[in-house]
Motif scaffolding. Structure first.
Motif, PDB file in Angstrom:
ATOM      1  N   TYR A 197       0.787  -1.366  -0.259  1.00 24.83           N
ATOM      2  CA  TYR A 197      -0.442   0.426   0.179  1.00 24.83           C
ATOM      3  C   TYR A 197       0.480   1.104  -0.517  1.00 24.83           C
ATOM      4  N   ARG A 198       2.039   1.494   0.185  1.00 25.40           N
ATOM      5  CA  ARG A 198       3.251   2.417   0.548  1.00 25.40           C
ATOM      6  C   ARG A 198       3.570   2.661  -0.539  1.00 25.40           C
ATOM      7  N   ARG A 199       3.698   2.233  -1.343  1.00 27.55           N
ATOM      8  CA  ARG A 199       4.266   1.544  -2.744  1.00 27.55           C
ATOM      9  C   ARG A 199       3.251   2.230  -4.059  1.00 27.55           C
ATOM     10  N   ALA A 256       2.854   5.871  -3.342  1.00 24.95           N
ATOM     11  CA  ALA A 256       4.330   6.818  -3.364  1.00 24.95           C
ATOM     12  C   ALA A 256       3.779   6.917  -4.918  1.00 24.95           C
ATOM     13  N   GLN A 257       3.397   5.751  -6.516  1.00 16.47           N
ATOM     14  CA  GLN A 257       3.482   5.931  -7.117  1.00 16.47           C
ATOM     15  C   GLN A 257       2.007   6.495  -7.733  1.00 16.47           C
ATOM     16  N   ARG A 258       1.322   7.121  -7.190  1.00 21.99           N
ATOM     17  CA  ARG A 258       0.234   7.839  -6.821  1.00 21.99           C
ATOM     18  C   ARG A 258       0.443   9.117  -6.586  1.00 21.99           C
ATOM     19  N   LEU A 259       1.089   9.750  -6.062  1.00 19.40           N
ATOM     20  CA  LEU A 259       1.367  11.060  -5.729  1.00 19.40           C
ATOM     21  C   LEU A 259       2.539  11.652  -6.046  1.00 19.40           C
ATOM     22  N   ILE A 260       3.480  10.811  -6.559  1.00 13.43           N
ATOM     23  CA  ILE A 260       5.319  11.223  -6.753  1.00 13.43           C
ATOM     24  C   ILE A 260       4.727  12.012  -7.743  1.00 13.43           C
ATOM     25  N   ASP A 261       4.944  13.250  -7.977  1.00 16.37           N
ATOM     26  CA  ASP A 261       4.777  14.153  -9.308  1.00 16.37           C
ATOM     27  C   ASP A 261       6.246  15.195  -9.159  1.00 16.37           C
ATOM     28  N   GLU A 262       5.607  15.706 -10.008  1.00 18.58           N
ATOM     29  CA  GLU A 262       7.302  16.665 -10.552  1.00 18.58           C
ATOM     30  C   GLU A 262       7.999  17.417  -9.860  1.00 18.58           C
ATOM     31  N   HIS A 263       7.304  17.312  -8.850  1.00 20.62           N
ATOM     32  CA  HIS A 263       7.848  18.230  -7.404  1.00 20.62           C
ATOM     33  C   HIS A 263       8.801  17.891  -6.676  1.00 20.62           C
ATOM     34  N   TRP A 264       8.471  16.677  -6.606  1.00 26.96           N
ATOM     35  CA  TRP A 264       9.712  15.494  -5.637  1.00 26.96           C
ATOM     36  C   TRP A 264      11.002  15.437  -6.497  1.00 26.96           C
ATOM     37  N   ARG A 265      11.819  15.515  -5.618  1.00 29.26           N
ATOM     38  CA  ARG A 265      13.194  14.595  -5.685  1.00 29.26           C
ATOM     39  C   ARG A 265      13.300  14.220  -4.742  1.00 29.26           C
ATOM     40  N   CYS A 320      12.116   0.137  -6.093  1.00 26.77           N
ATOM     41  CA  CYS A 320      10.293  -0.177  -5.899  1.00 26.77           C
ATOM     42  C   CYS A 320       9.383  -0.263  -7.275  1.00 26.77           C
ATOM     43  N   ARG A 321       9.715   0.221  -7.712  1.00 26.89           N
ATOM     44  CA  ARG A 321       8.985   0.567  -8.736  1.00 26.89           C
ATOM     45  C   ARG A 321       7.793   1.175  -8.797  1.00 26.89           C
ATOM     46  N   CYS A 322       7.991   2.240  -7.760  1.00 25.32           N
ATOM     47  CA  CYS A 322       6.689   2.778  -7.560  1.00 25.32           C
ATOM     48  C   CYS A 322       6.875   4.661  -7.285  1.00 25.32           C
ATOM     49  N   GLY A 323       7.371   4.891  -8.873  1.00 25.24           N
ATOM     50  CA  GLY A 323       7.649   6.492  -9.136  1.00 25.24           C
ATOM     51  C   GLY A 323       9.198   7.175  -8.460  1.00 25.24           C
ATOM     52  N   PHE A 324      10.184   6.064  -7.764  1.00 26.63           N
ATOM     53  CA  PHE A 324      10.997   7.013  -8.214  1.00 26.63           C
ATOM     54  C   PHE A 324      12.035   6.074  -9.502  1.00 26.63           C
ATOM     55  N   THR A 325      12.932   7.127 -10.113  1.00 27.15           N
ATOM     56  CA  THR A 325      12.975   6.892 -10.812  1.00 27.15           C
ATOM     57  C   THR A 325      14.743   7.376 -11.349  1.00 27.15           C
ATOM     58  N   ASP A 326      15.894   6.946 -12.143  1.00 25.71           N
ATOM     59  CA  ASP A 326      17.350   8.154 -11.757  1.00 25.71           C
ATOM     60  C   ASP A 326      16.960   8.894 -12.477  1.00 25.71           C
ATOM     61  N   ALA A 327      15.007   9.972 -12.871  1.00 32.39           N
ATOM     62  CA  ALA A 327      15.860  11.339 -13.079  1.00 32.39           C
ATOM     63  C   ALA A 327      15.168  12.520 -11.768  1.00 32.39           C
ATOM     64  N   ASN A 328      14.636  11.641 -11.000  1.00 31.08           N
ATOM     65  CA  ASN A 328      14.242  12.460  -9.855  1.00 31.08           C
ATOM     66  C   ASN A 328      14.855  11.447  -8.589  1.00 31.08           C
TER      67      ASN A 328
END
Length: 384
Positions: free
Chosen positions: A130-132, A135-144, A159-167
């Motif tokens: 549920y945490r993943r 996170a997948q739902r709420l991570i947006d362009e404002h986040w690092r 975790c593949r839930c919005g964390f990427t190499d870009a952020n």
């Protein structure tokens, strides 16, 4: 001249130290030039007593939430934090550890703070499905996001839930080496203060007495070598719920008089030079600042080969041991105890040189400043 950017650094608990050599939240405050950034330090729980230190941030806020109010939906706590942030109109919010990250992920849907930074200090924060999904739902362009080691960054990516190499970034923990060394007593004075014979060889460990720190395995390994090295003793600085169990184990293993459970020591780093060998037999670590503290005392290191620590151990020329593997820990201790004083000291100097080269606090500060500068520039579409 335009106003300074307003930065909120949000922490779960009040824990400001009088000496901030390893207080990384305070080091982030130091990283931000006061003419460009106005920093507020906020703590969800706790507040300082009359003689306790406060943050070097321009303003400190203590929400003093109860444990109960920070569990479940946390509606009252969320509302107070939302009102506070809406009133202050922060440009940047830096969230240390999971709870502040989780709260701001939800609140920033409405607050729209231009730059939010979530710092993960270890593994497991997003193991729950549920945490993943959240996170997948709420991570947006404002986040690092920042992992305190390359291994923690990789955990987030996996975790593949919005964390990427870009952020997502790895900014490796560091300590203020100069300040740390300034706190350290000499070998002789440290042993005098701790009540330890100046003539013995001393294996040392520093950390909370909890199962994850693996002290039980260190005791078992030392017991296997106690007769081979009668002039060697072991000392552990720290307190915790395992203290009585470890005390019992000391007696059962016939280590009375050879093992010193020294309890909690304020500014424990001041005693680091009492030791000849630094050990960290942890079962898990996000990075393990105590490993860096041992290196600052010019000590050779033996530590568990957990992902976050393995590159540090290898870089320092130390000995990496599989967690909970008593025979391997016996072998590592035997290797170092078999060295001459000169060779052991040389291993300690190697660890110290690595610390200087790879964990410089100035590099740590600059990486956070760069992250915030670039994040604001991207968020606002202009140079900072």
């Amino acid at each position: 001249m335009s106003r300074p950017f307003k930065v909120l650094q949000l922490q779960p608990d009040y824990n400001v130290k009088s000496h901030d050599f390893a207080d990384l939240a305070e080091q982030i405050v130091k990283a931000l030039p006061a003419d460009r950034y106005e920093v507020t330090a906020a703590f969800l729980r706790g507040r300082p007593g009359p003689a306790d230190p406060v943050s070097r941030a321009a303003t400190s806020v203590y929400f003093d939430f109860s444990d109960k109010s920070l569990k479940g939906l946390r509606l009252r706590a969320m509302w107070r934090l939302y009102q506070f942030c809406r009133k202050e109109k922060f440009d940047v919010v830096i969230c240390n550890r999971f709870k502040p990250v989780n709260m701001m992920l939800q609140l920033n849907r409405w607050l729209k703070v231009p730059l939010c930074i979530g710092i993960s200090h270890g593994f497991g924060e997003y193991d729950r499905l549920y945490r993943r999904k959240q996170a997948q739902r709420l991570i947006d362009e404002h986040w690092r996001f920042v992992g305190v080691s390359p291994a923690v960054k990789q955990y987030l990516l996996d975790c593949r839930c919005g964390f990427t190499d870009a952020n997502t970034y790895a900014i490796t923990n560091a300590i203020d080496i100069e300040q740390a060394e300034g706190l350290q007593h000499s070998r002789e004075r440290s042993r005098e203060l701790l009540g330890i014979d100046p003539s013995v060889r001393l294996i040392g460990a520093l950390g909370r007495l909890v199962p994850v720190k693996g002290h039980t395995y260190l005791l078992q390994a030392f017991a296997a070598l106690k007769d081979k090295y009668p002039q060697v003793q072991l000392a552990i600085i720290g307190a915790g719920r395992e203290e009585s169990n470890l005390s019992t184990q000391v007696q059962q293993l016939g280590l009375g008089g050879r093992v010193h459970l020294l309890g909690f020591k304020e500014n424990a780093l001041q005693y680091v030079r009492a030791f000849d060998i630094w050990t960290m037999p942890s079962l898990a670590e996000g990075l393990g600042l105590a490993l860096l503290e041992g290196m600052s005392g010019r000590l050779p290191v033996i530590a568990s080969s957990v992902p976050a620590m393995l590159p540090l151990i290898e870089g320092a020329g130390g000995l990496a041991v599989e967690p909970a593997n008593v025979p391997a820990l016996v072998q590592a201790l035997d290797t170092y105890l078999g060295l001459s004083n000169e060779d052991l000291a040389a291993k300690g100097e190697q660890a110290y040189r690595y610390l200087q080269e790879q964990h410089d606090i100035e590099v740590f500060r600059q990486e956070y400043l760069d992250l915030i500068d670039s994040g604001l520039s991207q968020a606002r579409g202009k140079d900072v």
